[in-house]
Design a protein around this motif. Structure first.
Motif, PDB file in Angstrom:
ATOM      1  N   TYR A  76      13.317   4.969  -4.847  1.00 47.37           N
ATOM      2  CA  TYR A  76      13.958   5.710  -3.761  1.00 47.37           C
ATOM      3  C   TYR A  76      13.403   5.258  -2.417  1.00 47.37           C
ATOM      4  O   TYR A  76      14.144   5.056  -1.450  1.00 47.37           O
ATOM      5  CB  TYR A  76      13.755   7.213  -3.970  1.00 47.37           C
ATOM      6  CG  TYR A  76      14.296   8.061  -2.856  1.00 47.37           C
ATOM      7  CD1 TYR A  76      15.661   8.262  -2.709  1.00 47.37           C
ATOM      8  CD2 TYR A  76      13.436   8.646  -1.925  1.00 47.37           C
ATOM      9  CE1 TYR A  76      16.163   9.029  -1.667  1.00 47.37           C
ATOM     10  CE2 TYR A  76      13.932   9.420  -0.886  1.00 47.37           C
ATOM     11  CZ  TYR A  76      15.299   9.609  -0.763  1.00 47.37           C
ATOM     12  OH  TYR A  76      15.790  10.362   0.267  1.00 47.37           O
ATOM     13  N   THR A  77      12.103   5.094  -2.327  1.00 46.47           N
ATOM     14  CA  THR A  77      11.458   4.709  -1.073  1.00 46.47           C
ATOM     15  C   THR A  77      11.953   3.341  -0.606  1.00 46.47           C
ATOM     16  O   THR A  77      12.225   3.147   0.581  1.00 46.47           O
ATOM     17  CB  THR A  77       9.927   4.690  -1.251  1.00 46.47           C
ATOM     18  OG1 THR A  77       9.514   5.953  -1.748  1.00 46.47           O
ATOM     19  CG2 THR A  77       9.231   4.404   0.052  1.00 46.47           C
ATOM     20  N   VAL A  78      12.080   2.391  -1.513  1.00 46.34           N
ATOM     21  CA  VAL A  78      12.558   1.060  -1.149  1.00 46.34           C
ATOM     22  C   VAL A  78      13.965   1.155  -0.575  1.00 46.34           C
ATOM     23  O   VAL A  78      14.293   0.523   0.431  1.00 46.34           O
ATOM     24  CB  VAL A  78      12.527   0.121  -2.384  1.00 46.34           C
ATOM     25  CG1 VAL A  78      13.272  -1.174  -2.108  1.00 46.34           C
ATOM     26  CG2 VAL A  78      11.097  -0.175  -2.782  1.00 46.34           C
ATOM     27  N   HIS A  79      14.782   1.990  -1.186  1.00 44.54           N
ATOM     28  CA  HIS A  79      16.159   2.160  -0.717  1.00 44.54           C
ATOM     29  C   HIS A  79      16.184   2.780   0.687  1.00 44.54           C
ATOM     30  O   HIS A  79      16.879   2.296   1.581  1.00 44.54           O
ATOM     31  CB  HIS A  79      16.937   3.031  -1.714  1.00 44.54           C
ATOM     32  CG  HIS A  79      18.363   3.240  -1.349  1.00 44.54           C
ATOM     33  ND1 HIS A  79      19.273   2.212  -1.328  1.00 44.54           N
ATOM     34  CD2 HIS A  79      19.035   4.353  -0.975  1.00 44.54           C
ATOM     35  CE1 HIS A  79      20.444   2.672  -0.967  1.00 44.54           C
ATOM     36  NE2 HIS A  79      20.332   3.975  -0.750  1.00 44.54           N
ATOM     37  N   VAL A  80      15.416   3.838   0.889  1.00 46.21           N
ATOM     38  CA  VAL A  80      15.379   4.521   2.185  1.00 46.21           C
ATOM     39  C   VAL A  80      14.834   3.590   3.264  1.00 46.21           C
ATOM     40  O   VAL A  80      15.391   3.494   4.364  1.00 46.21           O
ATOM     41  CB  VAL A  80      14.539   5.823   2.095  1.00 46.21           C
ATOM     42  CG1 VAL A  80      14.275   6.400   3.470  1.00 46.21           C
ATOM     43  CG2 VAL A  80      15.239   6.835   1.201  1.00 46.21           C
ATOM     44  N   LEU A  81      13.753   2.877   2.966  1.00 47.96           N
ATOM     45  CA  LEU A  81      13.185   1.960   3.954  1.00 47.96           C
ATOM     46  C   LEU A  81      14.164   0.849   4.314  1.00 47.96           C
ATOM     47  O   LEU A  81      14.276   0.466   5.488  1.00 47.96           O
ATOM     48  CB  LEU A  81      11.879   1.371   3.432  1.00 47.96           C
ATOM     49  CG  LEU A  81      10.679   2.310   3.429  1.00 47.96           C
ATOM     50  CD1 LEU A  81       9.492   1.648   2.738  1.00 47.96           C
ATOM     51  CD2 LEU A  81      10.307   2.707   4.859  1.00 47.96           C
ATOM     52  N   SER A  82      14.855   0.323   3.357  1.00 49.06           N
ATOM     53  CA  SER A  82      15.813  -0.754   3.626  1.00 49.06           C
ATOM     54  C   SER A  82      16.942  -0.267   4.530  1.00 49.06           C
ATOM     55  O   SER A  82      17.325  -0.956   5.483  1.00 49.06           O
ATOM     56  CB  SER A  82      16.390  -1.292   2.319  1.00 49.06           C
ATOM     57  OG  SER A  82      17.346  -2.278   2.583  1.00 49.06           O
TER      58      SER A  82
END
Length: 191
Positions: free
Chosen positions: A2-8
């Motif tokens: 989830y974090t990778v998606h939000v950061l991207s």
């Protein structure tokens, strides 16, 4: 994840990935959760030394675990994959390496013999099936089709063509070379 998606999305304004593939849980042979405290898992080093990484990958890719179902891991099934698929594939390649004419050059494929035409047609059908399965993230079907093709290549094509190839049928050798090359390309993402 989830974090990778939000950061991207926050940093670059686009998704971090286009597709995601999840697997099921790999359980111990008895169906319980694998655990270091229970010591109910095979030693990975022994497994890889005995059967190899390709057999393990093909076992996992052809199992239901790639369809997000749980898998009771059985090390003897990895050995079966090695013996019944990879060793047979190696024997087919060994036959080619041992008996193929040294000066064989790949040429425009024009299969003359009925077995050559059959294996090329079968290969093209499997290529289409495997490519479609991989495009749809159906790794289980793609892997099982690969296993099935290797069996047919060995059991039907090579067994029926062995004498003809040993008698230096050039068209047969060119067909055999083409099939092995295409099989290697098909199997590269799986094994």
């Amino acid at each position: 994840f989830y974090t990778v998606h939000v950061l991207s999305v926050a940093l670059f304004g686009k998704h971090a990935f286009e597709n995601a593939h999840t697997t099921g849980v790999i359980l111990a042979e008895d169906g319980s959760k694998m655990s270091k405290s229970k010591n109910n898992f095979p030693d990975p080093n022994l497994l890889l030394n005995q059967d190899g990484a390709d057999a393990l990958r093909l076992y996992l890719m052809s199992s239901a675990v790639t369809k997000a179902e749980n898998l009771a891991f059985n090390a003897s099934d990895v050995t079966i994959i090695r013996k019944r698929v990879l060793n047979i594939w190696w024997n087919v390649f060994w036959f080619y390496q041992t008996y193929a004419p040294a000066d064989l050059k790949p040429a425009t494929l024009q299969p003359e013999h009925i077995m050559d035409r059959w294996i090329v047609a079968l290969l093209e059908q499997y290529k289409e099936n495997i490519t479609q399965a991989m495009d749809n993230y159906d790794l289980t079907s793609a892997s099982r089709d690969l296993i099935d093709f290797i069996d047919k290549l060995s059991t039907w094509y090579l067994r029926q063509s062995r004498d003809r190839l040993r008698n230096n049928d050039l068209s047969g050798w060119q067909t055999f070379h083409y099939v092995l090359t295409q099989l290697s390309l098909l199997s590269a993402p799986i094994t």
